[in-house]
Write a protein that holds these residues in place. Structure first.
Motif, PDB file in Angstrom:
ATOM      1  N   ALA A  29       0.948  -1.170   0.053  1.00 55.23           N
ATOM      2  CA  ALA A  29      -0.018   0.143  -0.057  1.00 55.23           C
ATOM      3  C   ALA A  29       0.718   1.199  -0.063  1.00 55.23           C
ATOM      4  O   ALA A  29       0.590   2.148  -0.817  1.00 55.23           O
ATOM      5  N   ALA A  30       1.967   1.191   0.778  1.00 55.53           N
ATOM      6  CA  ALA A  30       2.782   2.418   0.848  1.00 55.53           C
ATOM      7  C   ALA A  30       3.537   2.360  -0.351  1.00 55.53           C
ATOM      8  O   ALA A  30       3.710   3.714  -0.863  1.00 55.53           O
ATOM      9  N   SER A  38       2.361   1.917  -3.568  1.00 48.88           N
ATOM     10  CA  SER A  38       1.142   2.253  -4.357  1.00 48.88           C
ATOM     11  C   SER A  38       0.958   3.809  -4.104  1.00 48.88           C
ATOM     12  O   SER A  38       0.912   4.594  -5.151  1.00 48.88           O
ATOM     13  N   LEU A  39       1.151   4.142  -2.673  1.00 42.76           N
ATOM     14  CA  LEU A  39       0.932   5.669  -2.472  1.00 42.76           C
ATOM     15  C   LEU A  39       2.006   6.659  -2.966  1.00 42.76           C
ATOM     16  O   LEU A  39       1.709   7.443  -3.635  1.00 42.76           O
ATOM     17  N   ASP A  83       2.103   8.907  -6.292  1.00 43.74           N
ATOM     18  CA  ASP A  83       2.202  10.429  -5.872  1.00 43.74           C
ATOM     19  C   ASP A  83       1.146  10.891  -4.876  1.00 43.74           C
ATOM     20  O   ASP A  83       0.626  12.113  -5.054  1.00 43.74           O
ATOM     21  N   LYS A  84       0.612  10.117  -4.001  1.00 40.68           N
ATOM     22  CA  LYS A  84      -0.438  10.354  -3.188  1.00 40.68           C
ATOM     23  C   LYS A  84       0.172  10.087  -1.696  1.00 40.68           C
ATOM     24  O   LYS A  84      -0.823   9.853  -0.728  1.00 40.68           O
ATOM     25  N   TRP A  85       1.489  10.138  -1.357  1.00 42.83           N
ATOM     26  CA  TRP A  85       2.059   9.616  -0.060  1.00 42.83           C
ATOM     27  C   TRP A  85       2.013  11.033   0.764  1.00 42.83           C
ATOM     28  O   TRP A  85       2.137  10.587   1.986  1.00 42.83           O
ATOM     29  N   ARG A  92       0.670  10.987   4.437  1.00 42.60           N
ATOM     30  CA  ARG A  92       0.552   9.477   4.687  1.00 42.60           C
ATOM     31  C   ARG A  92       1.763   8.483   5.139  1.00 42.60           C
ATOM     32  O   ARG A  92       1.743   7.888   6.026  1.00 42.60           O
TER      33      ARG A  92
END
Length: 338
Positions: free
Chosen positions: A22-23, A25-26, A30-32, A35
């Motif tokens: 999941a990390a 993918s984030l 570029d959605k990290w 998070r």
């Protein structure tokens, strides 16, 4: 991983980086931010680079319901420059199976109506000009993978910025006019609070100020021929020595200056030299033809789209500003000795 084995997966990247899938993918999506930590994000990117990992875009699109659509946010389409940016961006996007939706921000700057019920649900990423940056909040484009065009690299909203070398273009204009012998300048400045116009003003002041015996006046004007006409007529009629050269932030402003000079009984370039910036079709329609700075709009769009594709794939976009070129025509000459 042994050479010739199957392509690395996100699970391989996760194991190498010591994080969850999941990390991974984030980070690669570029959605990290907010998070995972920046240190962790860099560790994931480094693991992906070392393994030669590339996301399976087709599988990801099916899984996430992506549309392979990019939004290009530009100022209101008042010149052909942004049409060129779109053409270049769309060409590169098509090569990679993406489509481009063009979204002109009303009045060039300021908030704009959301073109989708949810931009995030309908788009994979955004390319946006700094002149239209305020529209991003309204369409929630600032929450998507974003590449900024014509923007301050040190304060950009995006994951990357792509710029034309506007500063060098202004330096070329100033050096050309100083070389002809001009010492008294009027800067007809676009009345838009944007990084690109701040750069033009700063570079012109620095270049002219470095030469002995110079003066520089500034007159703000909206980017319209009528607005430029009014601003230039007032500035050229003001008390004090008349400028012998008018440096315009845009070719449309230069067209307004031509009209102002004609009303004042002055000739281009005999009495006043005039320069523009953009090299629009208008530049060669003017008489005399306009000395201006050529900006490669299509290459600008291409580079912007390549940068966004790199961001979407977790790669670092190519750096470096796009060169620009001074095109000397008949609107500049040495100042009249009288």
């Amino acid at each position: 991983m042994a050479r010739g084995s199957t392509r690395p997966t996100s699970r391989d990247v996760a194991q190498a980086a010591g994080v969850s899938q999941a990390a991974v993918s984030l980070v690669l999506g570029d959605k990290w931010r907010g998070r995972v930590s920046e240190v962790t994000a860099e560790r994931v990117r480094e693991a992906a680079r070392e393994l030669g990992y590339r996301p399976n875009l087709a599988a990801r699109n099916l899984r996430l319901g992506r549309t392979r659509t990019v939004l290009l946010v530009v100022p209101a389409l008042t010149t052909e420059f942004f049409a060129g940016v779109y053409t270049g961006a769309a060409r590169v996007a098509a090569e990679h199976g993406f489509g481009v939706v063009l979204y002109p921000s009303p009045e060039g700057v300021g908030p704009a109506r959301d073109p989708f019920a949810s931009a995030q649900a309908a788009l994979d990423g955004v390319l946006a000009s700094s002149m239209a940056a305020d529209a991003l909040t309204a369409i929630r484009g600032d929450q998507l993978p974003l590449v900024m065009l014509d923007s301050d690299p040190s304060g950009s909203l995006g994951a990357a910025t792509v710029n034309l070398d506007i500063a060098d273009g202004v330096r070329q204009v100033a050096d050309h006019l100083l070389g002809l012998g001009h010492r008294h300048f009027l800067h007809l400045a676009a009345d838009i609070p944007s990084w690109t116009f701040e750069v033009r003003a700063r570079e012109l002041a620095a270049r002219v100020g470095a030469a002995a015996g110079t003066s520089l006046r500034t007159a703000p004007a909206p980017i319209s021929i009528d607005g430029a006409l009014a601003a230039a007529e007032a500035a050229l009629s003001a008390p004090g020595p008349r400028p012998t050269a008018v440096v315009c932030d845009d070719d449309k402003l230069a067209a307004g200056v031509y009209k102002a000079l004609r009303r004042l009984g002055l000739r281009v370039p005999d009495d006043v030299s005039v320069t523009g910036l953009d090299d629009l079709a208008l530049a060669t329609a003017l008489d005399p033809e306009l000395t201006t700075v050529r900006l490669d709009a299509e290459l600008f769009g291409e580079r912007g789209m390549r940068a966004l594709l790199a961001v979407l794939e977790g790669r670092t976009p190519d750096g470096g500003d796009i060169p620009v070129e001074l095109v000397v025509r008949a609107s500049t000459a040495p100042p009249n000795a009288s």
